[in-house]
Write a protein that holds these residues in place. Structure first.
Motif, short mmCIF file in Angstrom:
data_model
loop_
_atom_site.label_atom_id
_atom_site.label_comp_id
_atom_site.label_asym_id
_atom_site.label_seq_id
_atom_site.Cartn_x
_atom_site.Cartn_y
_atom_site.Cartn_z
N ILE A 16 -80.64 -26.19 -15.54
CA ILE A 16 -80.95 -27.27 -16.49
C ILE A 16 -79.93 -27.32 -17.63
N ILE A 17 -79.57 -26.17 -18.17
CA ILE A 17 -78.60 -26.13 -19.27
C ILE A 17 -77.24 -26.63 -18.79
N GLY A 18 -76.84 -26.18 -17.60
CA GLY A 18 -75.54 -26.62 -17.05
C GLY A 18 -75.49 -28.12 -16.87
N VAL A 19 -76.54 -28.68 -16.27
CA VAL A 19 -76.59 -30.14 -16.07
C VAL A 19 -76.64 -30.85 -17.41
N GLY A 20 -77.42 -30.29 -18.34
CA GLY A 20 -77.54 -30.91 -19.66
C GLY A 20 -76.22 -31.00 -20.39
N ILE A 21 -75.44 -29.92 -20.35
CA ILE A 21 -74.14 -29.90 -21.03
C ILE A 21 -73.18 -30.90 -20.39
N ILE A 22 -73.22 -30.99 -19.06
CA ILE A 22 -72.36 -31.97 -18.37
C ILE A 22 -72.73 -33.39 -18.80
N LEU A 23 -74.03 -33.68 -18.86
CA LEU A 23 -74.47 -35.02 -19.26
C LEU A 23 -74.09 -35.32 -20.71
N ILE A 24 -74.22 -34.32 -21.57
CA ILE A 24 -73.85 -34.51 -22.98
C ILE A 24 -72.36 -34.82 -23.11
N GLU A 25 -71.54 -34.06 -22.39
CA GLU A 25 -70.08 -34.25 -22.47
C GLU A 25 -69.67 -35.63 -21.97
N ILE A 30 -70.53 -39.62 -29.66
CA ILE A 30 -70.46 -39.26 -31.09
C ILE A 30 -70.20 -37.76 -31.17
N ASN A 31 -69.10 -37.38 -31.77
CA ASN A 31 -68.64 -35.98 -31.73
C ASN A 31 -69.65 -34.99 -32.31
N TRP A 32 -70.18 -35.28 -33.52
CA TRP A 32 -71.09 -34.34 -34.16
C TRP A 32 -72.39 -34.20 -33.37
N LEU A 33 -72.87 -35.31 -32.81
CA LEU A 33 -74.11 -35.28 -32.02
C LEU A 33 -73.88 -34.53 -30.71
N ASN A 34 -72.70 -34.74 -30.14
CA ASN A 34 -72.33 -34.04 -28.91
C ASN A 34 -72.39 -32.53 -29.11
N LYS A 35 -71.76 -32.09 -30.19
CA LYS A 35 -71.73 -30.64 -30.47
C LYS A 35 -73.11 -30.10 -30.83
N LEU A 36 -73.90 -30.86 -31.59
CA LEU A 36 -75.24 -30.43 -31.99
C LEU A 36 -76.14 -30.23 -30.76
N LEU A 37 -76.10 -31.18 -29.85
CA LEU A 37 -76.92 -31.08 -28.64
C LEU A 37 -76.49 -29.91 -27.76
N ALA A 38 -75.18 -29.73 -27.64
CA ALA A 38 -74.66 -28.63 -26.81
C ALA A 38 -75.04 -27.27 -27.39
N VAL A 39 -74.89 -27.13 -28.71
CA VAL A 39 -75.25 -25.87 -29.37
C VAL A 39 -76.75 -25.61 -29.25
N SER A 40 -77.58 -26.65 -29.38
CA SER A 40 -79.03 -26.51 -29.27
C SER A 40 -79.43 -26.00 -27.88
N LEU A 41 -78.78 -26.56 -26.85
CA LEU A 41 -79.07 -26.11 -25.49
C LEU A 41 -78.66 -24.64 -25.29
N LEU A 42 -77.51 -24.27 -25.83
CA LEU A 42 -77.05 -22.89 -25.69
C LEU A 42 -77.96 -21.91 -26.42
N LEU A 43 -78.42 -22.31 -27.62
CA LEU A 43 -79.35 -21.45 -28.37
C LEU A 43 -80.65 -21.26 -27.60
#
Length: 216
Positions: A16-25, A30-43
């Motif tokens: 799920i995390i792997g697919v989520g990060i691919i979809l976010i990328e 929006i750069n800041w939102l992209n990074k926020l979502l990716a960091v949230s998934l990793l946490l």
């Protein structure tokens, strides 16, 4: 090292995390939102991994000692009437596990499993006084050659929705070995003979499989 009870959840989370990060990328520009979502998934992924960690513990076998069955904080030390199995007075020692603690349950003593029973129930917060009797729980009694019968009880908390108990009647078990797992916050109660010398204090933090809780 991770506990076997977490393998399926870790695998599903990884996908799920792997697919989520691919979809976010690919779809969040929006750069800041992209990074926020990716960091949230990793946490979130890190939290899942740390919850199912299973650190190796080298238990020094000692039939004169009761060792901590879990990691956590001592929240109860008192004389109580234990009415499920003993029907007499016992010393209760309770250890509360937060979601950040290791949630592996370990046998507090070596011996023969005489009793093992699952009880469906409520999901009160694990530190609630009635959680020992009203929450979903398992009760296990081990006959030890020094202590006699020692009872421990795995108790589900407000977040814990599954208790795993490996102890079966007539099993020979070894102190410190893997006895089960409780998922997402919980508590374990020990019920000991009145002549037991307690070696911990309220609010002490203990490590399962290593620290001595009591001695005869």
């Amino acid at each position: 090292m991770f506990h076997k009870e977490g393998y399926k959840i870790i695998l599903i989370s990884t996908i799920i995390i792997g697919v989520g990060i691919i979809l976010i990328e690919n779809f969040v520009s929006i750069n800041w939102l992209n990074k926020l979502l990716a960091v949230s998934l990793l946490l979130f992924y890190i939290i899942i991994l740390q919850f199912f960690r299973n650190p190796k513990r080298n238990t020094t076998l000692n039939d004169s000692a009761i060792i901590a069955p879990v990691d956590g904080k001592v929240v109860v030390i008192e004389e109580v009437f234990e009415k499920e199995y003993f029907n007499d007075q016992r010393i209760q020692v309770s250890i509360f596990m937060s979601p950040l603690n290791v949630h592996v349950t370990r046998y507090p003593v070596s011996g023969l499993v005489k009793f093992s029973k699952y009880h469906p129930g409520k999901f009160l917060v694990a530190w609630h006084p009635k959680s020992s009797e009203e929450n979903e729980r398992t009760t296990v009694v081990i006959e030890n050659k020094t202590y006699g019968d020692v009872l421990y009880r795995q108790i589900a908390g407000a977040l814990a929705k599954r208790i795993v108990n490996y102890a079966k009647p007539n099993m020979q078990v070894i102190q410190g070995e893997d006895a089960g797992f409780i998922k997402f916050g919980s508590r374990v109660d020990l019920f000991l003979p009145l002549n037991t010398k307690i070696k911990v204090n309220l609010n002490d933090k203990v490590k399962g499989g290593i620290q001595t809780i009591a001695e005869i």
